[in-house]
Design an enzyme around this catalytic site. Structure first.
Site, PDB file in Angstrom:
ATOM      1  N   GLY A  72      26.596  48.585  76.454  1.00  0.00           N
ATOM      2  CA  GLY A  72      26.937  47.904  77.715  1.00  0.00           C
ATOM      3  C   GLY A  72      27.422  46.482  77.483  1.00  0.00           C
ATOM      4  O   GLY A  72      27.204  45.589  78.298  1.00  0.00           O
TER       5      GLY A  72
ATOM      6  N   LEU B  85      30.271  44.976  77.581  1.00  0.00           N
ATOM      7  CA  LEU B  85      31.316  44.314  78.363  1.00  0.00           C
ATOM      8  C   LEU B  85      30.807  43.817  79.712  1.00  0.00           C
ATOM      9  O   LEU B  85      31.564  43.277  80.503  1.00  0.00           O
ATOM     10  CB  LEU B  85      32.498  45.272  78.588  1.00  0.00           C
ATOM     11  CG  LEU B  85      33.145  45.831  77.310  1.00  0.00           C
ATOM     12  CD1 LEU B  85      34.396  46.631  77.675  1.00  0.00           C
ATOM     13  CD2 LEU B  85      33.500  44.725  76.329  1.00  0.00           C
ATOM     14  N   GLY B  86      29.518  43.983  79.976  1.00  0.00           N
ATOM     15  CA  GLY B  86      28.959  43.581  81.258  1.00  0.00           C
ATOM     16  C   GLY B  86      28.610  42.104  81.309  1.00  0.00           C
ATOM     17  O   GLY B  86      28.945  41.324  80.417  1.00  0.00           O
TER      18      GLY B  86
ATOM     19  N   TYR C 210      16.504  52.050  91.205  1.00  0.00           N
ATOM     20  CA  TYR C 210      16.738  51.174  90.052  1.00  0.00           C
ATOM     21  C   TYR C 210      15.407  50.636  89.503  1.00  0.00           C
ATOM     22  O   TYR C 210      15.163  50.656  88.301  1.00  0.00           O
ATOM     23  CB  TYR C 210      17.657  50.024  90.489  1.00  0.00           C
ATOM     24  CG  TYR C 210      17.828  48.931  89.463  1.00  0.00           C
ATOM     25  CD1 TYR C 210      18.580  49.138  88.307  1.00  0.00           C
ATOM     26  CD2 TYR C 210      17.253  47.671  89.650  1.00  0.00           C
ATOM     27  CE1 TYR C 210      18.745  48.127  87.363  1.00  0.00           C
ATOM     28  CE2 TYR C 210      17.418  46.657  88.725  1.00  0.00           C
ATOM     29  CZ  TYR C 210      18.154  46.889  87.587  1.00  0.00           C
ATOM     30  OH  TYR C 210      18.315  45.879  86.656  1.00  0.00           O
TER      31      TYR C 210
HETATM   32  P1  NAD Z   1      26.422  44.998  83.989  1.00  0.00           P
HETATM   33  O1  NAD Z   1      26.537  46.000  85.080  1.00  0.00           O
HETATM   34  O2  NAD Z   1      27.179  43.735  84.119  1.00  0.00           O
HETATM   35  O3  NAD Z   1      26.824  45.660  82.601  1.00  0.00           O
HETATM   36  C1  NAD Z   1      26.379  46.938  82.250  1.00  0.00           C
HETATM   37  C2  NAD Z   1      27.380  47.555  81.319  1.00  0.00           C
HETATM   38  O4  NAD Z   1      26.932  48.875  81.032  1.00  0.00           O
HETATM   39  C3  NAD Z   1      28.783  47.674  81.920  1.00  0.00           C
HETATM   40  O5  NAD Z   1      29.737  47.051  81.082  1.00  0.00           O
HETATM   41  C4  NAD Z   1      29.017  49.180  82.009  1.00  0.00           C
HETATM   42  O6  NAD Z   1      30.355  49.559  81.734  1.00  0.00           O
HETATM   43  C5  NAD Z   1      28.069  49.693  80.935  1.00  0.00           C
HETATM   44  N1  NAD Z   1      27.684  51.087  81.131  1.00  0.00           N
HETATM   45  C6  NAD Z   1      27.419  51.741  82.298  1.00  0.00           C
HETATM   46  N2  NAD Z   1      27.147  53.031  82.042  1.00  0.00           N
HETATM   47  C7  NAD Z   1      27.216  53.189  80.692  1.00  0.00           C
HETATM   48  C8  NAD Z   1      27.028  54.273  79.821  1.00  0.00           C
HETATM   49  N3  NAD Z   1      26.752  55.510  80.268  1.00  0.00           N
HETATM   50  N4  NAD Z   1      27.170  54.066  78.489  1.00  0.00           N
HETATM   51  C9  NAD Z   1      27.479  52.845  78.004  1.00  0.00           C
HETATM   52  N5  NAD Z   1      27.695  51.772  78.793  1.00  0.00           N
HETATM   53  C10 NAD Z   1      27.552  51.952  80.121  1.00  0.00           C
HETATM   54  O7  NAD Z   1      24.867  44.721  83.774  1.00  0.00           O
HETATM   55  P2  NAD Z   1      24.188  43.424  83.159  1.00  0.00           P
HETATM   56  O8  NAD Z   1      23.964  42.472  84.266  1.00  0.00           O
HETATM   57  O9  NAD Z   1      24.925  42.997  81.952  1.00  0.00           O
HETATM   58  O10 NAD Z   1      22.762  44.037  82.796  1.00  0.00           O
HETATM   59  C11 NAD Z   1      22.394  44.380  81.483  1.00  0.00           C
HETATM   60  C12 NAD Z   1      20.939  44.819  81.493  1.00  0.00           C
HETATM   61  O11 NAD Z   1      20.114  43.773  82.019  1.00  0.00           O
HETATM   62  C13 NAD Z   1      20.639  46.037  82.368  1.00  0.00           C
HETATM   63  O12 NAD Z   1      19.626  46.799  81.765  1.00  0.00           O
HETATM   64  C14 NAD Z   1      20.107  45.435  83.645  1.00  0.00           C
HETATM   65  O13 NAD Z   1      19.249  46.327  84.327  1.00  0.00           O
HETATM   66  C15 NAD Z   1      19.358  44.257  83.107  1.00  0.00           C
HETATM   67  N6  NAD Z   1      19.166  43.201  84.103  1.00  0.00           N
HETATM   68  C16 NAD Z   1      20.209  42.459  84.538  1.00  0.00           C
HETATM   69  C17 NAD Z   1      20.003  41.457  85.477  1.00  0.00           C
HETATM   70  C18 NAD Z   1      21.119  40.600  85.990  1.00  0.00           C
HETATM   71  O14 NAD Z   1      20.904  39.781  86.908  1.00  0.00           O
HETATM   72  N7  NAD Z   1      22.328  40.709  85.444  1.00  0.00           N
HETATM   73  C19 NAD Z   1      18.727  41.234  85.965  1.00  0.00           C
HETATM   74  C20 NAD Z   1      17.675  42.037  85.533  1.00  0.00           C
HETATM   75  C21 NAD Z   1      17.900  43.006  84.569  1.00  0.00           C
HETATM   76  N1  SER Z   2      20.037  41.380  89.058  1.00  0.00           N
HETATM   77  C1  SER Z   2      19.570  42.716  89.060  1.00  0.00           C
HETATM   78  C2  SER Z   2      19.987  43.439  90.283  1.00  0.00           C
HETATM   79  O1  SER Z   2      20.112  42.790  91.296  1.00  0.00           O
HETATM   80  C3  SER Z   2      18.058  42.756  88.990  1.00  0.00           C
HETATM   81  O2  SER Z   2      17.697  43.614  87.998  1.00  0.00           O
HETATM   82  O3  SER Z   2      20.145  44.608  90.245  1.00  0.00           O
END
Ligand code: NAD
Ligand code: SER
Length: 328
Positions: free
Chosen positions: A23, A25-26, A156
């Site tokens: 993941g 690119l996220g 989620y």
């Molecule tokens: P994001 O949605 O920005 O990035 C997730 C990435 O996963 C995307 O690039 C997507 O293309 C990729 N993806 C989706 N399905 C996939 C698959 N089947 N195989 C491979 N890649 C796949 O999410 P993020 O904000 O970067 O979050 C990363 C992690 O942190 C996640 O586990 C999320 O639950 C956790 N998290 C994020 C936040 C936040 O505020 N950003 C907060 C709490 C937890």
């Molecule tokens: N920032 C995340 C969301 O809102 C929390 O895991 O989904």
């Protein structure tokens, strides 16, 4: 409900020393890969994702693999071919997108986590897999304790609770060193937020600078745990650097506190810096998810076990966001 199995299998080749980021690119991966490559060398950090983004620097600047975390055999092959020793597992479906498609959310978040842990078990890997403040439900105190009961009301949140449980089981049964942080809502500027409930705290900056106005999808009094991305990346690396002996029973999902602000306080802070900025509050379905989460978290375990302390407060975060978006 997704069913998972624990099937013991023998350890294979000794681990390599490269890092695979799923993941990548996220929102978080875009910052984390850059920092990992600065620390370990570009060629030693393999970015991967289920999608390709033509403009994204990771596709040209260093190794990139097109990989779905639902493809366990593909993951195992990448780990062996590229001599991976650690996986940072970021691939997931976030809350707002996940509640629209709960089945996809279950498959990717729980199925992906299971494949990562199986791959780690078979190849003797270390794993970082983030959890979320979404593991808490409305019965948790507004200052959620590390050991609050986890009764999430979102799919989620359920997948994140299951992810923590899986990490504990693979540690207890197979010795897999899997660590995680219950990230608060993360505020960053390099990549767009990825379909979460806390995305308003990112979108508001872009809207303020581009249009001078934002329509916020949660109400003004909505207060959530949040964190600036630099603190989140530092927390991630500090947890992974911590000696295993110092980590206790919270290893799969540490509370870490950063900043707690209401949507109105955020808008006011931006308005103090951008002349004429206005914000309307028009709550939609995401309000209910936000209301089910705590205002802030008690992070004593992270402080005591690996020395966590946030650096960014609201003013510092707003300054950093405005300056970074303006100059990039
Ligand atoms: P994001 O949605 O920005 O990035 C997730 C990435 O996963 C995307 O690039 C997507 O293309 C990729 N993806 C989706 N399905 C996939 C698959 N089947 N195989 C491979 N890649 C796949 O999410 P993020 O904000 O970067 O979050 C990363 C992690 O942190 C996640 O586990 C999320 O639950 C956790 N998290 C994020 C936040 C936040 O505020 N950003 C907060 C709490 C937890
Ligand atoms: N920032 C995340 C969301 O809102 C929390 O895991 O989904």
């Amino acid at each position: 409900m997704f069913k998972y199995r624990l099937i013991p299998s023998p350890r294979m080749a000794p681990p390599g020393d490269k890092i695979l980021v799923t993941g990548a690119l996220g929102q978080i991966g875009t910052d984390l890969v850059e920092e990992l490559r600065a620390r370990h060398g570009t060629d030693n950090v393999i970015a991967s994702d289920v999608r390709e983004m033509p403009e994204h620097p990771f596709l040209e600047d260093g190794p990139f693999r097109l990989l779905s975390v639902l493809d366990g055999d593909g993951m195992d092959a990448v780990v062996r071919e590229d001599e991976v020793g650690t996986i940072y597992h970021l691939a997931a479906i976030l809350s707002a997108t996940g509640e629209k498609d709960p089945d996809l959310c279950q498959r990717v978040n729980v199925g992906g986590m299971t494949n990562v842990l199986e791959t780690a078990m078979n190849n003797d890997l270390r794993v970082y897999a983030p959890s979320s403040i979404a593991v808490f439900g409305p019965d948790a105190s507004k200052i959620a304790a590390q050991n609050s009961p986890l009764n999430p009301t979102t799919t989620y949140g359920e997948t994140k609770r299951t992810g923590e449980a899986l990490a504990r089981e693979y540690l207890a049964n197979f010795g897999v060193d899997c660590r995680g942080i219950r990230y608060p809502g993360l505020v960053s500027w390099k990549a767009p937020a990825g379909g979460g409930t806390t995305d308003y705290a990112v979108e508001i900056f872009h809207a303020a600078l581009e249009k001078g106005h934002y329509e916020c999808f949660v109400g003004p009094d909505t207060r959530l745990p949040m964190m600036y991305i630099d603190d989140a990346i530092r927390a991630t690396l500090e947890l992974m650097d911590a000696p295993a002996e110092s980590l206790g029973s919270s290893r799969a999902g540490y509370n870490v506190s950063g900043i707690s602000f209401s949507a109105l306080e955020l808008a006011d802070s931006i308005a103090e810096r951008i002349d004429g900025f206005t914000c309307d509050f028009v709550p939609d379905g995401r309000q209910a998810y936000a209301d089910s989460w705590p205002d802030t978290v008690d992070d004593s375990a992270a402080q005591e076990e690996w020395g966590w302390k946030a650096e960014y407060d609201l003013d510092a975060m707003v300054d950093a966001m405005i300056e970074s978006i303006s100059s990039n």
